[in-house]
Design an enzyme around this catalytic site. Structure first.
Site, PDB file in Angstrom:
ATOM      1  N   GLY A  45       0.777  -1.240   0.000  1.00  0.00           N
ATOM      2  CA  GLY A  45       0.000   0.000   0.000  1.00  0.00           C
ATOM      3  C   GLY A  45       0.803   1.281   0.000  1.00  0.00           C
ATOM      4  O   GLY A  45       0.370   2.293  -0.540  1.00  0.00           O
ATOM      5  N   GLU A 100       3.867   4.377   6.068  1.00  0.00           N
ATOM      6  CA  GLU A 100       2.665   3.545   5.960  1.00  0.00           C
ATOM      7  C   GLU A 100       1.580   4.311   5.208  1.00  0.00           C
ATOM      8  O   GLU A 100       1.544   5.543   5.226  1.00  0.00           O
ATOM      9  CB  GLU A 100       2.218   3.149   7.383  1.00  0.00           C
ATOM     10  CG  GLU A 100       0.998   2.282   7.502  1.00  0.00           C
ATOM     11  CD  GLU A 100       1.087   0.918   6.812  1.00  0.00           C
ATOM     12  OE1 GLU A 100       1.287   0.882   5.590  1.00  0.00           O
ATOM     13  OE2 GLU A 100       0.908  -0.107   7.507  1.00  0.00           O
ATOM     14  N   ASP A 101       0.697   3.578   4.541  1.00  0.00           N
ATOM     15  CA  ASP A 101      -0.396   4.222   3.809  1.00  0.00           C
ATOM     16  C   ASP A 101      -1.487   4.721   4.754  1.00  0.00           C
ATOM     17  O   ASP A 101      -1.949   5.844   4.656  1.00  0.00           O
ATOM     18  CB  ASP A 101      -0.980   3.270   2.742  1.00  0.00           C
ATOM     19  CG  ASP A 101      -1.315   1.883   3.284  1.00  0.00           C
ATOM     20  OD1 ASP A 101      -1.174   1.652   4.510  1.00  0.00           O
ATOM     21  OD2 ASP A 101      -1.726   1.024   2.493  1.00  0.00           O
ATOM     22  N   ASP A 104      -5.282   2.294  10.764  1.00  0.00           N
ATOM     23  CA  ASP A 104      -6.719   2.074  10.981  1.00  0.00           C
ATOM     24  C   ASP A 104      -6.886   1.653  12.444  1.00  0.00           C
ATOM     25  O   ASP A 104      -7.003   2.509  13.326  1.00  0.00           O
ATOM     26  CB  ASP A 104      -7.148   0.998   9.973  1.00  0.00           C
ATOM     27  CG  ASP A 104      -8.626   0.716   9.971  1.00  0.00           C
ATOM     28  OD1 ASP A 104      -9.394   1.574  10.424  1.00  0.00           O
ATOM     29  OD2 ASP A 104      -9.030  -0.364   9.500  1.00  0.00           O
ATOM     30  N   LYS A 132      -7.198   6.895  10.540  1.00  0.00           N
ATOM     31  CA  LYS A 132      -8.640   6.819  10.850  1.00  0.00           C
ATOM     32  C   LYS A 132      -8.757   6.672  12.356  1.00  0.00           C
ATOM     33  O   LYS A 132      -8.845   5.553  12.865  1.00  0.00           O
ATOM     34  CB  LYS A 132      -9.225   5.541  10.221  1.00  0.00           C
ATOM     35  CG  LYS A 132      -9.692   5.634   8.813  1.00  0.00           C
ATOM     36  CD  LYS A 132     -10.421   4.325   8.486  1.00  0.00           C
ATOM     37  CE  LYS A 132     -10.320   3.958   7.047  1.00  0.00           C
ATOM     38  NZ  LYS A 132     -10.793   2.587   6.779  1.00  0.00           N
ATOM     39  N   PHE A 153     -13.979   3.340   3.788  1.00  0.00           N
ATOM     40  CA  PHE A 153     -12.999   2.489   3.117  1.00  0.00           C
ATOM     41  C   PHE A 153     -12.452   3.242   1.913  1.00  0.00           C
ATOM     42  O   PHE A 153     -13.181   3.561   0.972  1.00  0.00           O
ATOM     43  CB  PHE A 153     -13.624   1.164   2.681  1.00  0.00           C
ATOM     44  CG  PHE A 153     -12.594   0.212   2.169  1.00  0.00           C
ATOM     45  CD1 PHE A 153     -11.845  -0.561   3.043  1.00  0.00           C
ATOM     46  CD2 PHE A 153     -12.345   0.107   0.807  1.00  0.00           C
ATOM     47  CE1 PHE A 153     -10.862  -1.427   2.572  1.00  0.00           C
ATOM     48  CE2 PHE A 153     -11.357  -0.754   0.327  1.00  0.00           C
ATOM     49  CZ  PHE A 153     -10.624  -1.517   1.213  1.00  0.00           C
ATOM     50  N   VAL A 154     -11.164   3.551   1.941  1.00  0.00           N
ATOM     51  CA  VAL A 154     -10.573   4.381   0.897  1.00  0.00           C
ATOM     52  C   VAL A 154      -9.675   3.552  -0.032  1.00  0.00           C
ATOM     53  O   VAL A 154      -9.129   2.530   0.369  1.00  0.00           O
ATOM     54  CB  VAL A 154      -9.772   5.570   1.487  1.00  0.00           C
ATOM     55  CG1 VAL A 154     -10.698   6.605   2.073  1.00  0.00           C
ATOM     56  CG2 VAL A 154      -8.762   5.114   2.536  1.00  0.00           C
ATOM     57  N   ASP A 160      -5.731  -0.380  -2.081  1.00  0.00           N
ATOM     58  CA  ASP A 160      -6.476  -1.225  -3.021  1.00  0.00           C
ATOM     59  C   ASP A 160      -7.842  -1.656  -2.501  1.00  0.00           C
ATOM     60  O   ASP A 160      -8.128  -1.570  -1.302  1.00  0.00           O
ATOM     61  CB  ASP A 160      -5.669  -2.497  -3.317  1.00  0.00           C
ATOM     62  CG  ASP A 160      -5.707  -3.467  -2.131  1.00  0.00           C
ATOM     63  OD1 ASP A 160      -5.396  -3.030  -1.001  1.00  0.00           O
ATOM     64  OD2 ASP A 160      -6.072  -4.633  -2.322  1.00  0.00           O
ATOM     65  N   ARG A 166      -5.029   0.758  -6.955  1.00  0.00           N
ATOM     66  CA  ARG A 166      -3.818   1.335  -6.354  1.00  0.00           C
ATOM     67  C   ARG A 166      -3.293   2.498  -7.189  1.00  0.00           C
ATOM     68  O   ARG A 166      -2.676   3.418  -6.669  1.00  0.00           O
ATOM     69  CB  ARG A 166      -2.709   0.281  -6.248  1.00  0.00           C
ATOM     70  CG  ARG A 166      -3.000  -0.833  -5.254  1.00  0.00           C
ATOM     71  CD  ARG A 166      -1.732  -1.631  -4.987  1.00  0.00           C
ATOM     72  NE  ARG A 166      -2.000  -2.911  -4.377  1.00  0.00           N
ATOM     73  CZ  ARG A 166      -2.155  -3.131  -3.069  1.00  0.00           C
ATOM     74  NH1 ARG A 166      -2.081  -2.119  -2.233  1.00  0.00           N
ATOM     75  NH2 ARG A 166      -2.378  -4.346  -2.601  1.00  0.00           N
TER      76      ARG A 166
HETATM   77  P1  5GP Z   1      -4.560  -1.622  10.920  1.00  0.00           P
HETATM   78  O1  5GP Z   1      -3.682  -2.715  11.429  1.00  0.00           O
HETATM   79  O2  5GP Z   1      -4.133  -0.247  11.349  1.00  0.00           O
HETATM   80  O3  5GP Z   1      -6.003  -1.895  11.250  1.00  0.00           O
HETATM   81  O4  5GP Z   1      -4.566  -1.749   9.363  1.00  0.00           O
HETATM   82  C1  5GP Z   1      -3.638  -1.207   8.543  1.00  0.00           C
HETATM   83  C2  5GP Z   1      -3.790  -1.808   7.155  1.00  0.00           C
HETATM   84  O5  5GP Z   1      -5.163  -2.126   6.832  1.00  0.00           O
HETATM   85  C3  5GP Z   1      -3.358  -0.800   6.134  1.00  0.00           C
HETATM   86  O6  5GP Z   1      -1.974  -0.878   5.899  1.00  0.00           O
HETATM   87  C4  5GP Z   1      -4.195  -1.200   4.931  1.00  0.00           C
HETATM   88  O7  5GP Z   1      -3.534  -2.229   4.229  1.00  0.00           O
HETATM   89  C5  5GP Z   1      -5.479  -1.756   5.509  1.00  0.00           C
HETATM   90  N1  5GP Z   1      -6.545  -0.748   5.525  1.00  0.00           N
HETATM   91  C6  5GP Z   1      -7.087  -0.142   6.588  1.00  0.00           C
HETATM   92  N2  5GP Z   1      -8.043   0.745   6.240  1.00  0.00           N
HETATM   93  C7  5GP Z   1      -8.101   0.697   4.894  1.00  0.00           C
HETATM   94  C8  5GP Z   1      -8.908   1.399   3.916  1.00  0.00           C
HETATM   95  O8  5GP Z   1      -9.763   2.254   4.200  1.00  0.00           O
HETATM   96  N3  5GP Z   1      -8.658   1.087   2.617  1.00  0.00           N
HETATM   97  C9  5GP Z   1      -7.741   0.160   2.238  1.00  0.00           C
HETATM   98  N4  5GP Z   1      -7.590  -0.043   0.921  1.00  0.00           N
HETATM   99  N5  5GP Z   1      -6.972  -0.513   3.125  1.00  0.00           N
HETATM  100  C10 5GP Z   1      -7.160  -0.244   4.451  1.00  0.00           C
END
Ligand code: 5GP
Length: 177
Positions: A45, A100-101, A104, A132, A153-154, A160, A166
């Protein structure tokens, strides 16, 4: 008409993303002046963000990539993270900046912090394009942040949906999600 027009609406347009990435680059260059900086891009990402950010940092630096995948329990991450493609060099004594992208729940980043700090870097900081906060399940210290977004959800700019979208130059929202 572009291929995504019927499925995706723009949340943050490309000019706004580019301008913010440039600002982050200037800030990071100022903070890491005289230091041996290594960007750790998280696959897949953050590839687009990492390469743009690297070009916005006016310093000699190294770019490495680390692949991780998180196990999903239904639509929620379980917090169990696995390394799918590891760094190829020792990181001891280096100033590491995780790129990081999106953060969440924060569980992936928590894993990355624990994993990378065990490699004894000189410093370890976090740069994320998106956060987020409404979904956070753990607190991670974010040093550089592009945008705070609501719980949608972006896709795009590296993010992706089923490996597609992407390559959109903006951050978008899936219509109807
Ligand atoms: P976390 O461990 O913080 O819950 O998740 C991080 C990962 O979840 C991100 O690196 C990404 O791959 C995925 N992710 C979380 N939210 C989104 C979203 O809104 N869109 C997309 N495409 N991936 C997300």
């Amino acid at each position: 008409m572009a291929f995504y027009d019927s499925d995706v609406s723009v949340m943050i347009d490309s000019a706004t993303v580019e301008a913010r990435v440039r600002e982050l680059g200037v800030q990071i260059a100022r903070d890491y002046q005289g230091k041996d900086l290594t960007l750790i891009g998280i696959l897949k990402g953050s590839v687009f963000f990492t390469t743009d950010l690297a070009r916005a940092i006016d310093l000699p630096l190294t770019v490495e990539f680390l692949g991780v995948s998180s196990y999903q329990g239904g639509t929620e991450t379980t917090g169990e993270v696995r390394i799918t493609s590891d760094l190829t060099k020792p990181m001891a004594g280096k100033h590491l900046l995780i790129v990081e992208d999106i953060i969440d729940t924060g569980l992936t980043m928590k894993f990355l912090l624990e994993n990378l700090s065990a490699r004894h870097p000189a410093s370890l900081k976090i740069c994320t394009l998106l956060e987020k906060p409404s979904r956070a399940r753990t607190t991670v210290p974010i040093d550089y942040k592009g945008f705070v977004i609501e719980d949608k959800f972006v896709v795009g700019y590296g993010l992706d949906f089923d490996e597609v979208y992407r390559n959109l130059p903006f951050i978008g929202v899936m219509k109807g999600k």
